[in-house]
Write a protein that holds these residues in place. Structure first.
Motif, mmCIF file in Angstrom:
data_model
loop_
_atom_site.group_PDB
_atom_site.id
_atom_site.type_symbol
_atom_site.label_atom_id
_atom_site.label_comp_id
_atom_site.label_asym_id
_atom_site.label_seq_id
_atom_site.Cartn_x
_atom_site.Cartn_y
_atom_site.Cartn_z
ATOM 1 N N ARG A 156 50.680 9.271 36.109
ATOM 2 C CA ARG A 156 50.482 7.830 36.029
ATOM 3 C C ARG A 156 48.987 7.493 35.993
ATOM 4 O O ARG A 156 48.548 6.597 35.262
ATOM 5 C CB ARG A 156 51.151 7.142 37.217
ATOM 6 C CG ARG A 156 52.635 7.418 37.316
ATOM 7 C CD ARG A 156 53.224 6.839 38.579
ATOM 8 N NE ARG A 156 53.415 5.402 38.464
ATOM 9 C CZ ARG A 156 54.444 4.837 37.854
ATOM 10 N NH1 ARG A 156 55.371 5.597 37.290
ATOM 11 N NH2 ARG A 156 54.565 3.538 37.795
ATOM 12 N N THR A 157 48.199 8.226 36.781
ATOM 13 C CA THR A 157 46.756 7.979 36.810
ATOM 14 C C THR A 157 46.132 8.249 35.449
ATOM 15 O O THR A 157 45.357 7.432 34.925
ATOM 16 C CB THR A 157 46.090 8.862 37.875
ATOM 17 O OG1 THR A 157 46.619 8.532 39.167
ATOM 18 C CG2 THR A 157 44.587 8.670 37.880
ATOM 19 N N VAL A 158 46.453 9.386 34.856
ATOM 20 C CA VAL A 158 45.878 9.737 33.562
ATOM 21 C C VAL A 158 46.373 8.791 32.472
ATOM 22 O O VAL A 158 45.617 8.432 31.559
ATOM 23 C CB VAL A 158 46.190 11.207 33.213
ATOM 24 C CG1 VAL A 158 45.692 11.548 31.811
ATOM 25 C CG2 VAL A 158 45.563 12.137 34.235
ATOM 26 N N ALA A 159 47.625 8.359 32.547
ATOM 27 C CA ALA A 159 48.144 7.403 31.564
ATOM 28 C C ALA A 159 47.362 6.095 31.608
ATOM 29 O O ALA A 159 47.055 5.506 30.563
ATOM 30 C CB ALA A 159 49.626 7.146 31.823
ATOM 31 N N ARG A 160 47.032 5.638 32.803
ATOM 32 C CA ARG A 160 46.248 4.408 32.922
ATOM 33 C C ARG A 160 44.849 4.590 32.327
ATOM 34 O O ARG A 160 44.342 3.713 31.613
ATOM 35 C CB ARG A 160 46.145 3.991 34.393
ATOM 36 C CG ARG A 160 47.428 3.430 34.981
ATOM 37 C CD ARG A 160 47.168 2.788 36.341
ATOM 38 N NE ARG A 160 48.402 2.290 36.930
ATOM 39 C CZ ARG A 160 49.142 2.964 37.807
ATOM 40 N NH1 ARG A 160 48.752 4.167 38.201
ATOM 41 N NH2 ARG A 160 50.249 2.444 38.299
ATOM 42 N N LEU A 161 44.200 5.724 32.664
ATOM 43 C CA LEU A 161 42.864 5.972 32.120
ATOM 44 C C LEU A 161 42.897 6.072 30.600
ATOM 45 O O LEU A 161 42.029 5.520 29.908
ATOM 46 C CB LEU A 161 42.279 7.255 32.707
ATOM 47 C CG LEU A 161 42.023 7.304 34.217
ATOM 48 C CD1 LEU A 161 41.279 8.586 34.575
ATOM 49 C CD2 LEU A 161 41.236 6.104 34.689
ATOM 50 N N ALA A 162 43.886 6.785 30.073
ATOM 51 C CA ALA A 162 43.984 6.957 28.619
ATOM 52 C C ALA A 162 44.223 5.619 27.927
ATOM 53 O O ALA A 162 43.652 5.344 26.860
ATOM 54 C CB ALA A 162 45.103 7.931 28.290
#
Length: 410
Positions: A304-310
């Motif tokens: 979820r964290t990486v999806a938000r950053l991406a």
């Protein structure tokens, strides 16, 4: 702990000229005949840019020195959302930044300095400029920085000062050859110039008293995420990441991973804890970059964290090429589907394939830097991605309260 940049700092206040000079003394006079010796001293000091790329500062100075009507541009845009070091220097240590800008201008023979900085820092900067009455200092013009991630790239900064959209341009020509309004231009990061002003006073051996032989000096590190106290800390280059976290009060929970170098950086396993040098970070695919460390706690889902950053980085595209506009959007879309439990095992193959297609393509470094961060996440969080692809969630998601599982797409 070695302190160089913040030695004159006053907590929660701007350091005025009197205190600045009481700590550091007056800036040495630098005539045209001294310029070559100054550049040689910067070379001997081993100062490299603190804006992210780490380019040798002496080489940038030498590329502009002696050119016709050069100009110095201070890049305080700081588009990296996890970084606040430049704003700290501009707001609390403006005279140190101005010392560095004046030193650079004298080294290259520039009569004009353009200081590009967030509007919130302009009041402190304007007072500092007005306080400096030396007749031999170049003229300083303040320009409000543009917003956006790519707006901090040096050619985007120049475009913004010229009144055009703050997007990068293809190079060559480099700014040193044809920069602001066609003039040879030295563009330097705020922290880099602050170091330059101190080297002009104390010399290269003093500067090499901190850091490592390969990367001397100190660096400002913006620490955030799962730590007790978020903030900016000055540390010697080469300090173990464990010690950096300790300066931030230590982890607020067990650390799953660290994003080192900012949104263009790379994810490092939380158990690794390397030293803060490019050499020690290289085996992890990371670098010091813009001086950012973000701690990901064990209770946060990495997918979820990486999806938000991406998704955020996809929205920061300058819109100049398909690999960025379409490629980053597609990759972010896959990550959001996986994070929200709507993905399939086929999405893992798409993610791998599309990362390879976008890498090293584009009119600027934005797509390459973004997929570097995502690729490091795909490698480090492979198990969590597999769980999301096959089961819609990972163990971390399963342990979180239902009301904490908001959809990333929302």
């Amino acid at each position: 702990m070695t302190i160089l940049l913040l030695s004159a700092a006053v907590p929660h206040a701007t350091t005025d000229l009197a205190r600045h000079r009481a700590v550091h003394g007056a800036l040495p006079a630098i005539g045209r005949r001294d310029a070559d010796a100054l550049i040689a001293a910067v070379d001997a000091a081993g100062l490299r840019g603190r804006g992210g790329a780490g380019f040798p500062t002496a080489r940038k100075l030498a590329a502009v020195a002696g050119a016709r009507k050069p100009v110095v541009v201070v890049n305080g845009t700081e588009g990296e959302p996890a970084s606040s070091k430049d704003r700290l220097l501009l707001g609390r240590q403006p005279h140190l930044v101005l010392d560095g800008a004046v030193t650079a201008a004298r080294a290259v023979g520039a009569a004009e300095i353009v200081l590009v900085a967030p509007a919130v820092t302009h009041a402190a900067l304007a007072r500092a400029v007005d306080d400096r009455t030396a007749r031999d200092e170049p003229d300083v013009r303040l320009v409000a920085a543009a917003e956006g991630y790519v707006a901090g790239e040096e050619t985007a900064v120049l475009a913004h000062v010229e009144g055009r959209p703050a997007v990068p341009r293809l190079a060559p020509p480099r700014p040193a050859e044809r920069g602001l309004f066609g003039r040879p231009t030295l563009v330097q990061n705020v922290e880099t110039l602050a170091h330059l002003g101190l080297i002009a006073r104390y010399g290269p051996e003093w500067f090499r008293g901190a850091g490592t032989p390969e990367r001397p000096g100190t660096t400002l590190v913006s620490v955030s995420g799962a730590v007790a106290r978020r903030g900016v800390h000055e540390v010697p280059v080469g300090l173990p990441v464990d010690e950096v976290l300790r300066l931030a009060g230590g982890p607020s929970e067990p650390t799953r991973a660290l994003l080192v170098g900012g949104y263009f950086g790379a994810w490092v396993d939380g158990a690794a804890r390397p030293a803060l040098t490019d050499r020690d970070l290289r085996p992890h695919g990371a670098s010091v970059g813009a001086g950012v460390v973000i701690a990901l706690g064990a209770t946060a889902c990495p997918v979820r964290t990486v999806a938000r950053l991406a998704s955020w980085m996809s929205g920061q595209s300058a819109g100049q090429c398909g690999s960025c506009v379409n490629g980053l959007a597609a990759i972010a879309g896959v990550l959001v589907r996986l994070a929200d439990g709507d993905g399939t095992p086929d999405d893992l193959g798409l993610l791998t394939r599309w990362i390879a297609m976008v890498d090293s393509r584009g009119a600027c470094a934005h797509p390459t830097g973004t997929v570097r961060m995502i690729a490091s996440a795909a490698a480090l969080f492979a198990d969590e991605l597999e769980d999301h692809a096959h089961h819609g969630r990972c163990a971390t998601c399963a342990a979180a309260p239902i009301d904490a599982r908001e959809r990333v797409a929302a």
